[in-house]
Design a protein around this motif. Sequence first.
Motif, short mmCIF file in Angstrom:
data_model
loop_
_atom_site.label_atom_id
_atom_site.label_comp_id
_atom_site.label_asym_id
_atom_site.label_seq_id
_atom_site.Cartn_x
_atom_site.Cartn_y
_atom_site.Cartn_z
N ALA A 151 0.85 -1.19 0.00
CA ALA A 151 0.00 0.00 0.00
C ALA A 151 0.89 1.23 0.00
O ALA A 151 1.96 1.24 0.59
N ASN A 152 0.43 2.28 -0.68
CA ASN A 152 1.19 3.52 -0.75
C ASN A 152 0.57 4.66 0.06
O ASN A 152 1.25 5.64 0.35
N HIS A 156 -5.51 3.61 0.87
CA HIS A 156 -5.37 2.26 0.33
C HIS A 156 -5.10 1.24 1.44
O HIS A 156 -5.59 0.11 1.40
N TYR A 185 -9.46 -5.48 -4.56
CA TYR A 185 -8.15 -4.87 -4.31
C TYR A 185 -7.92 -3.69 -5.25
O TYR A 185 -7.47 -2.62 -4.85
N GLY A 188 -10.70 -0.77 -4.57
CA GLY A 188 -11.00 -0.35 -3.21
C GLY A 188 -12.39 -0.80 -2.79
O GLY A 188 -13.13 -0.03 -2.15
N TRP A 197 -7.70 3.85 -9.31
CA TRP A 197 -7.60 2.42 -8.98
C TRP A 197 -6.18 2.07 -8.51
O TRP A 197 -5.20 2.66 -8.96
N ALA A 198 -6.13 1.08 -7.65
CA ALA A 198 -4.87 0.73 -6.97
C ALA A 198 -4.03 -0.23 -7.81
O ALA A 198 -3.72 -1.35 -7.39
N GLU A 201 -0.56 -1.04 -6.14
CA GLU A 201 -0.75 -1.93 -5.00
C GLU A 201 -1.10 -3.35 -5.45
O GLU A 201 -0.61 -4.35 -4.89
#
Length: 386
Positions: A151-152, A156, A185, A188, A197-198, A201
């Motif tokens: 995670a950043n 997140h 994931y 989220g 959007w991640a 991650e």
Amino acid sequence: PSGPTDTHPQHCSPRAQRAPQQRDTADLKHGLTEIIDYWVKKVGESPEKEGGGRAVRGAHAKTFGVVRAEVEILSEVPAAYAQGIYAKPGRHDALIRFSSSSNHLGPDAQLGPVVGFAMKMFDVAGTKLVDDEPDATTFDLVLKNSPTFIANTAKHYLFIEDIGDRVGDYLARGRTGFHQLLADYLTGKGTLEQSGWAWEELFAFVKTAAETQVRNPLQGTYWTMASVRHGDHLAKVRVAAVAESAANVIHRRLDLGNGPDVFGPALVDELRARAFDFDLQVQLCTDLKAMPVNDTTVEWPEKLSPFVTVGRVHLPRQDITTANPEQADALAFNQWRVTSEHRPLGEIMDVRRVYSESARIRREINNQPQREPVSADEVLSLPGRE
């Protein structure tokens, strides 16, 4: 020690990273509040949910072993690396907690191959950055056998922690559940706009899952994942098993299907048989674009800056079953239990301040003292070493 000399002109300074480190402080503050609430609730429910009648850690819940160690800070280290506590050669008693990274108890096969290496050094002078015990003489390194985090940002981190808490539920539904896990994931759990959007991650999660192998914990390498201040520089820190020690293990291959507990018994066998050593190493930032502070999903390229050995972590031959179970369980490790020369950096390290609150709630429920031990002997029953 090997690597660049202390005259290397391109090391990133703490001043240089201030601009890229800043994000929306209001969002971070709100995210931290939500994360603390989430962890307090989780730890409070753990005596019943984990089935043991005791509160467990919000992360790294299962202990594989608590090990006596000695850290030697080496002399003749290049000046750029001989910073902070590493500037003064000497020896420190230490304790290492090997653990599963999962926030659940259970069989090792169910919890997976990601292993934590949390080390507490004793008799380290200087004010520490934790709020509860700034005068403690302990110094913590909290490491994991993955070079990156998943995670950043605080935003997140919260939904990824929740997904991680429910991985078993997802996987119990087979392919459909796994696909839903990936979709949740990335999006989220449907809360993120497509532009946010991640992806980083998700890629880090998949890479970690694909590359983390089941290994004897005494053969591993363990990283801070996120960056820290290193005196006048920015750095990441790791410990890496010394090749000669790693080659001498009894259990060269571990099969997590052999029983509910595999990592712990392997540690017991190995340390009863012989001593083991790890190199304590530092990687300095040389390029803030290629080696970012805030993006913990990015692995810093070693071709730009190799890890340089600044110390040796020696695990003497010992019987780790003699540790005082109550004292060992009460240990708390925190990335912020360091001096200012080694201040954690970036948003995710700010998020991990919640470790203090998690430890406080856990100790309160378990009727354990809310303080740091003053020595390894306080935690272990047998003070001898070989």
